[in-house]
Scaffold this motif. Structure first.
Motif, PDB file in Angstrom:
ATOM      1  N   PRO A 202       6.424   1.645   7.938  1.00 25.60           N
ATOM      2  CA  PRO A 202       6.221   2.713   7.132  1.00 25.60           C
ATOM      3  C   PRO A 202       7.782   3.068   6.371  1.00 25.60           C
ATOM      4  O   PRO A 202       8.897   2.555   6.808  1.00 25.60           O
ATOM      5  N   LEU A 203       7.643   3.487   5.209  1.00 31.23           N
ATOM      6  CA  LEU A 203       8.941   3.750   4.342  1.00 31.23           C
ATOM      7  C   LEU A 203       8.600   5.291   3.859  1.00 31.23           C
ATOM      8  O   LEU A 203       7.766   5.411   2.905  1.00 31.23           O
ATOM      9  N   HIS A 204       9.307   6.049   4.398  1.00 34.39           N
ATOM     10  CA  HIS A 204       9.235   7.390   3.891  1.00 34.39           C
ATOM     11  C   HIS A 204      10.139   7.643   2.768  1.00 34.39           C
ATOM     12  O   HIS A 204      11.319   7.549   2.976  1.00 34.39           O
ATOM     13  N   VAL A 205       9.519   8.233   1.616  1.00 32.36           N
ATOM     14  CA  VAL A 205      10.280   8.630   0.395  1.00 32.36           C
ATOM     15  C   VAL A 205      10.385  10.138   0.575  1.00 32.36           C
ATOM     16  O   VAL A 205       9.186  10.671   0.463  1.00 32.36           O
TER      17      VAL A 205
ATOM     18  N   ILE B  11       0.779  -1.081  -0.033  1.00 33.68           N
ATOM     19  CA  ILE B  11       0.115   0.137   0.107  1.00 33.68           C
ATOM     20  C   ILE B  11       0.927   1.160  -0.143  1.00 33.68           C
ATOM     21  O   ILE B  11       1.986   1.167   0.967  1.00 33.68           O
ATOM     22  N   THR B  12       0.959   2.032  -0.915  1.00 36.22           N
ATOM     23  CA  THR B  12       1.668   3.243  -1.159  1.00 36.22           C
ATOM     24  C   THR B  12       0.690   4.488  -1.027  1.00 36.22           C
ATOM     25  O   THR B  12      -0.489   4.525  -1.076  1.00 36.22           O
ATOM     26  N   GLY B  13       1.205   5.742  -0.568  1.00 35.14           N
ATOM     27  CA  GLY B  13       0.546   6.788  -0.314  1.00 35.14           C
ATOM     28  C   GLY B  13       0.640   7.400   1.022  1.00 35.14           C
ATOM     29  O   GLY B  13       1.156   6.804   1.823  1.00 35.14           O
ATOM     30  N   SER B  14      -0.140   8.325   1.072  1.00 37.17           N
ATOM     31  CA  SER B  14      -0.202   8.983   2.456  1.00 37.17           C
ATOM     32  C   SER B  14      -1.756   8.887   2.903  1.00 37.17           C
ATOM     33  O   SER B  14      -2.729   8.827   2.190  1.00 37.17           O
ATOM     34  N   ASN B  15      -1.736   8.602   4.308  1.00 33.31           N
ATOM     35  CA  ASN B  15      -3.326   8.662   4.765  1.00 33.31           C
ATOM     36  C   ASN B  15      -3.232   9.489   6.028  1.00 33.31           C
ATOM     37  O   ASN B  15      -2.918   9.073   7.039  1.00 33.31           O
ATOM     38  N   ALA B  16      -4.018  10.502   5.815  1.00 33.24           N
ATOM     39  CA  ALA B  16      -4.291  11.385   7.113  1.00 33.24           C
ATOM     40  C   ALA B  16      -5.257  11.084   7.828  1.00 33.24           C
ATOM     41  O   ALA B  16      -5.465  11.721   8.811  1.00 33.24           O
ATOM     42  N   THR B  17      -6.233  10.449   7.565  1.00 36.20           N
ATOM     43  CA  THR B  17      -7.440   9.849   8.202  1.00 36.20           C
ATOM     44  C   THR B  17      -7.173   8.939   9.229  1.00 36.20           C
ATOM     45  O   THR B  17      -7.784   8.648  10.313  1.00 36.20           O
ATOM     46  N   MET B  18      -5.942   8.169   9.128  1.00 35.93           N
ATOM     47  CA  MET B  18      -5.693   7.041   9.896  1.00 35.93           C
ATOM     48  C   MET B  18      -4.175   7.226  10.259  1.00 35.93           C
ATOM     49  O   MET B  18      -3.402   7.194   9.537  1.00 35.93           O
TER      50      MET B  18
END
Length: 85
Positions: free
Chosen positions: A45-48, A23-30
C-alpha cells in the motif's frame, strides 16, 4: 477497477505473466490482507494524502509568508486560490 467482478484474478494473471501492474484507488470491498493474499504477496500500500493549503499555494507558486499577508493584493490572490482549493 474494483467494480469489475473478479478483477483481482485478471491482475494476478498479468503479474504471473511477468507484467508490471499498478493498481491505484481505494477499495472498500476488499481489505488489505485480502488483496495481498489474492495477489500472492505482490502488493504494497502507498497512502497519498491530499495537499494542505500551504502546499497548494507552493504548487501555485503563490507567496504566503507572513510579510506577504500585509498587502491587499496578495491577500486577494490567496483568497482566490483558497476558493479553487
Amino acid at each position: 477497477m474494483q467494480n469489475v467482478e473478479h478483477w483481482e484474478k485478471f491482475v494476478r494473471r498479468l503479474a504471473d505473466a511477468g507484467e508490471r501492474v499498478y493498481i491505484t484507488g481505494s477499495n472498500a470491498t476488499m481489505l488489505s490482507r485480502q488483496i495481498s493474499s489474492t495477489l500472492g504477496g505482490r502488493f504494497f500500500p502507498l497512502h497519498v494524502t491530499p495537499f494542505r493549503f500551504d502546499e497548494f499555494l507552493d504548487a501555485k507558486q503563490q507567496a504566503h509568508s507572513p510579510a506577504t499577508l500585509y498587502t491587499t493584493r496578495e491577500i486577494g490572490r490567496i483568497v482566490r486560490h483558497f476558493d479553487t482549493f
